[in-house]
Design a protein around this motif. Structure first.
Motif, short mmCIF file in Angstrom:
data_model
loop_
_atom_site.label_atom_id
_atom_site.label_comp_id
_atom_site.label_asym_id
_atom_site.label_seq_id
_atom_site.Cartn_x
_atom_site.Cartn_y
_atom_site.Cartn_z
N ASN A 1 41.09 107.53 54.68
CA ASN A 1 40.90 108.62 55.65
C ASN A 1 39.78 109.58 55.25
OD1 ASN A 1 43.00 107.80 57.39
ND2 ASN A 1 44.53 108.77 56.08
N GLU A 2 39.58 109.78 53.96
CA GLU A 2 38.61 110.76 53.49
C GLU A 2 37.51 110.09 52.68
OE1 GLU A 2 38.82 113.83 54.43
OE2 GLU A 2 40.83 113.76 55.31
N GLY A 3 36.35 110.76 52.64
CA GLY A 3 35.22 110.25 51.89
C GLY A 3 35.40 110.42 50.39
N PRO A 4 34.43 109.98 49.60
CA PRO A 4 34.55 110.03 48.14
C PRO A 4 34.50 111.46 47.61
CG PRO A 4 32.35 109.34 48.76
CD PRO A 4 33.14 109.40 50.03
N VAL A 5 35.15 111.68 46.48
CA VAL A 5 35.10 112.96 45.76
C VAL A 5 34.42 112.71 44.43
CG1 VAL A 5 36.45 114.81 44.73
CG2 VAL A 5 37.22 113.77 46.88
N ASP A 6 33.34 113.44 44.18
CA ASP A 6 32.54 113.23 42.97
C ASP A 6 32.15 111.76 42.82
OD1 ASP A 6 32.74 115.94 42.32
OD2 ASP A 6 34.59 115.64 41.18
N VAL B 1 35.56 104.44 55.47
CA VAL B 1 36.17 105.73 55.78
C VAL B 1 36.46 105.78 57.28
CG1 VAL B 1 35.91 108.24 55.57
CG2 VAL B 1 34.84 106.73 53.89
N ALA B 2 37.45 106.57 57.67
CA ALA B 2 37.87 106.63 59.08
C ALA B 2 36.74 107.01 60.02
CB ALA B 2 39.03 107.62 59.22
N THR B 3 35.73 107.69 59.50
CA THR B 3 34.58 108.08 60.32
C THR B 3 33.67 106.90 60.64
OG1 THR B 3 33.38 108.67 58.30
CG2 THR B 3 34.56 110.44 59.45
N GLY B 4 33.91 105.75 59.97
CA GLY B 4 33.08 104.58 60.21
C GLY B 4 32.00 104.35 59.17
N VAL B 5 31.96 105.21 58.13
CA VAL B 5 30.99 105.04 57.05
C VAL B 5 31.56 104.06 56.03
CG1 VAL B 5 29.65 106.22 55.27
CG2 VAL B 5 30.19 107.39 57.41
N GLN C 1 39.71 91.54 57.45
CA GLN C 1 39.16 90.20 57.35
C GLN C 1 37.74 90.12 57.90
OE1 GLN C 1 38.61 87.86 60.15
NE2 GLN C 1 37.65 86.52 58.64
N SER C 2 37.50 90.81 59.01
CA SER C 2 36.21 90.72 59.69
C SER C 2 35.23 91.80 59.24
CB SER C 2 36.40 90.79 61.20
OG SER C 2 37.08 91.98 61.58
N LYS C 3 35.64 92.60 58.24
CA LYS C 3 34.79 93.66 57.68
C LYS C 3 34.38 94.67 58.75
CE LYS C 3 34.88 92.05 53.48
NZ LYS C 3 36.01 91.12 53.68
N ARG C 4 35.35 95.06 59.57
CA ARG C 4 35.10 96.15 60.52
C ARG C 4 34.93 97.46 59.77
NH1 ARG C 4 36.78 95.51 65.95
NH2 ARG C 4 35.99 97.65 66.15
N SER C 5 34.29 98.43 60.41
CA SER C 5 34.14 99.75 59.82
C SER C 5 35.28 100.68 60.20
CB SER C 5 32.80 100.36 60.26
OG SER C 5 31.72 99.57 59.79
#
Length: 242
Positions: free
Chosen positions: A7-12, A41-45, A137-141
């Motif tokens: 759900n969240e991006g990386p920290v440090d 990440v949930a934002t699609g990144v 499996q399909s490597k969706r974002s």
């Protein structure tokens, strides 16, 4: 390469992975330090990450690089009539692989399957799990959302805000109508697709949407409902993939 969704991006510059994902990666897949995983990440990144540490209850994944999104340029909403048996599971799996954004199961007049509220809830849990597995499996974002079962009228109301609506049916001009409509789709437009049940659309259902939907053809042959969904999404993927 293993993939997880967070759900969240990386920290440090690190992701701390716990719970079921950690258990699967460490206990089932048996990932080791130094191996690479994909984290979306949930934002699609999306990131490629190296497993830098493993503890009793967590896995630390360090970002190595950001990678491009695998999503289509258009958001496709599949309004799928409830089919019999386990066909819905197949439709969800394949439509996620083909790039669908949301899946809306729809009760239509000629649906053979009739679900009570308890079954609808249990089915939804199962459907969302299938969508998540197919996305990995399909490597969706992203993991496409599977909605609660809607009535046909409610589904149409939900679809009204979309840019383009498609309904495979008896098209008077055959595939020409299909080609004409596909040629008008622009990058970024939202697209709704209505797929009928095994018994076909009731005429009243066609009458309700005919002024808002583009009626298209999928060819001269009669397709099963699961084939119609996959066929339509395949054509849209070809148009929308950039």
């Amino acid at each position: 390469m293993q993939q997880i969704f967070v759900n969240e991006g990386p920290v440090d510059n690190n992701f701390i992975i716990t719970g079921e994902d950690m258990h699967h990666l460490v206990r089932v897949v048996r990932l080791k330090r130094g191996e690479i995983i994909r984290v979306s990440v949930a934002t699609g990144v999306n990131f490629l990450c190296e497993v830098s540490d493993i503890t009793d209850d967590s896995l630390i994944a360090t970002v190595k690089e950001e990678v491009p999104s695998t999503e289509l340029s258009n958001k496709i909403y599949l309004f799928q009539a409830l089919p019999k048996g386990d066909k819905m599971e197949t439709i969800i799996e394949k439509s996620v692989e083909l790039g669908v954004y949301e899946i809306i199961p729809v009760e239509m007049k000629n649906c053979i399957v009739k679900l009570d509220d308890k079954k609808k809830k249990s089915k939804l849990t199962r459907y969302q799990t299938i969508a998540a597995t197919a996305a990995k499996q399909s490597k969706r974002s992203i993991i496409p959302q599977v909605h609660d079962v809607m009535s046909y009228k409610a589904a149409f109301e939900y679809a009204k805000n979309l840019d383009i609506l498609l309904l495979p049916y008896e098209s008077k001009n055959g595939m020409k109508d299909t080609f004409d409509v596909l040629s008008t789709i622009k990058e970024g437009q939202s697209i709704g697709v209505f797929i009928g049940p095994e018994g076909g659309f009731d005429q009243s259902e066609i009458d309700l949407v005919k002024d808002s939907c583009n009626i298209i053809s999928l060819g001269r042959r009669i397709l099963r409902t699961e084939t119609a969904a996959i066929c339509t999404l395949s054509m849209l993927m070809l148009k929308c993939e950039v």
